[in-house]
Design a protein around this motif. Structure first.
Motif, short mmCIF file in Angstrom:
data_model
loop_
_atom_site.label_atom_id
_atom_site.label_comp_id
_atom_site.label_asym_id
_atom_site.label_seq_id
_atom_site.Cartn_x
_atom_site.Cartn_y
_atom_site.Cartn_z
N ILE A 36 -8.73 63.51 3.56
CA ILE A 36 -8.55 64.09 2.22
C ILE A 36 -8.98 63.01 1.24
O ILE A 36 -8.53 61.87 1.34
N GLU A 37 -9.85 63.36 0.31
CA GLU A 37 -10.34 62.38 -0.65
C GLU A 37 -9.75 62.66 -2.02
O GLU A 37 -9.64 63.81 -2.44
N ALA A 38 -9.38 61.58 -2.72
CA ALA A 38 -8.88 61.67 -4.09
C ALA A 38 -9.56 60.59 -4.92
O ALA A 38 -9.39 59.41 -4.63
N PRO A 39 -10.32 60.97 -5.95
CA PRO A 39 -11.02 59.98 -6.77
C PRO A 39 -10.15 59.37 -7.87
O PRO A 39 -10.58 58.42 -8.52
N THR A 40 -8.95 59.90 -8.06
CA THR A 40 -8.05 59.41 -9.11
C THR A 40 -6.62 59.31 -8.60
O THR A 40 -6.26 59.94 -7.59
N ALA A 41 -5.82 58.56 -9.32
CA ALA A 41 -4.40 58.45 -8.99
C ALA A 41 -3.71 59.80 -9.15
O ALA A 41 -2.88 60.18 -8.32
N LYS A 42 -4.05 60.52 -10.21
CA LYS A 42 -3.46 61.83 -10.44
C LYS A 42 -3.71 62.77 -9.26
O LYS A 42 -2.81 63.46 -8.79
N ALA A 43 -4.94 62.78 -8.77
CA ALA A 43 -5.28 63.64 -7.62
C ALA A 43 -4.51 63.20 -6.38
O ALA A 43 -4.04 64.03 -5.60
N ALA A 44 -4.35 61.90 -6.19
CA ALA A 44 -3.62 61.38 -5.03
C ALA A 44 -2.16 61.80 -5.08
O ALA A 44 -1.58 62.20 -4.06
N LEU A 45 -1.55 61.71 -6.24
CA LEU A 45 -0.15 62.11 -6.39
C LEU A 45 0.03 63.59 -6.08
O LEU A 45 0.99 63.98 -5.41
N GLU A 46 -0.90 64.41 -6.54
CA GLU A 46 -0.82 65.85 -6.29
C GLU A 46 -0.93 66.14 -4.79
O GLU A 46 -0.18 66.95 -4.25
N VAL A 47 -1.86 65.48 -4.11
CA VAL A 47 -2.00 65.67 -2.67
C VAL A 47 -0.70 65.30 -1.96
O VAL A 47 -0.21 66.04 -1.10
N CYS A 48 -0.13 64.17 -2.32
CA CYS A 48 1.08 63.70 -1.64
C CYS A 48 2.28 64.61 -1.91
O CYS A 48 3.16 64.74 -1.06
N ARG A 49 2.30 65.25 -3.06
CA ARG A 49 3.40 66.19 -3.36
C ARG A 49 3.26 67.49 -2.58
O ARG A 49 4.25 68.09 -2.20
N THR A 50 2.03 67.94 -2.36
CA THR A 50 1.82 69.24 -1.72
C THR A 50 1.67 69.16 -0.20
O THR A 50 2.15 70.04 0.50
N SER A 51 1.00 68.14 0.30
CA SER A 51 0.83 68.00 1.75
C SER A 51 0.71 66.52 2.10
O SER A 51 -0.41 65.99 2.16
N PRO A 52 1.83 65.85 2.28
CA PRO A 52 1.82 64.40 2.53
C PRO A 52 0.96 64.01 3.74
O PRO A 52 1.04 64.65 4.78
N PRO A 53 0.15 62.97 3.56
CA PRO A 53 -0.69 62.51 4.66
C PRO A 53 0.09 61.62 5.63
O PRO A 53 1.23 61.24 5.35
N ASP A 54 -0.55 61.29 6.74
CA ASP A 54 0.04 60.36 7.70
C ASP A 54 -0.19 58.91 7.28
O ASP A 54 0.56 58.02 7.66
N CYS A 55 -1.25 58.68 6.52
CA CYS A 55 -1.63 57.33 6.10
C CYS A 55 -2.44 57.45 4.81
O CYS A 55 -3.16 58.44 4.61
N ILE A 56 -2.32 56.43 3.95
CA ILE A 56 -3.06 56.41 2.68
C ILE A 56 -3.88 55.12 2.62
O ILE A 56 -3.36 54.04 2.87
#
Length: 136
Positions: A36-56
């Motif tokens: 999963i790619e996130a070009p911004t901190a805002k996008a990363a926070l949204e991803v982690c809230r909706t479907s947490p990854p195994d590693c960042i």
């Protein structure tokens, strides 16, 4: 050897770097990576809230906040281990990142597939141990 599966969030604003790291991550025969790619901190926070990854995998320089600030916010919403990457390492930044509990640190100038693979495997082991300890 069993095939490992991992959902990895790559937080990196450079499209070129995302392409290179994505190639590295998809190139491993023994780890099935969902990237999963996130070009911004805002996008990363949204991803982690909706479907947490195994590693960042987290770049230090982002357009909307620095990696340390994002790291602090991530610690409140996910237990996923974080590998910090930067193009310009600085001792104070690294010390702060370590105090926030990063699972690994990589310098972009020497980052290759083998180093990234080892960092991800180590981070995933750290994450599994943290989850085990929390449920024990």
């Amino acid at each position: 050897m069993a095939l490992r599966k991992a959902v990895i969030l790559l937080v990196e604003d450079s499209e070129i770097d995302r392409t290179i790291y994505g190639r590295y991550l998809r190139d491993w025969a023994d780890i099935d990576v969902t990237l999963i790619e996130a070009p911004t901190a805002k996008a990363a926070l949204e991803v982690c809230r909706t479907s947490p990854p195994d590693c960042i995998i987290l770049d230090y320089r982002l357009p909307d906040m620095d990696g340390l600030e994002l790291l602090e916010k991530l610690k409140h919403i996910t237990e996923a281990p974080v590998i910090f990457i930067t193009g310009q390492p600085a001792p104070m930044m690294l010390t702060r990142a370590q105090s926030l509990g990063i699972a690994g640190y990589l310098w972009k100038e020497v980052l290759g597939s083998a180093r990234l693979r080892e960092a991800v495997l180590t981070a995933l082991r750290v994450g599994v141990l943290a989850v085990f300890a929390a449920t024990a």
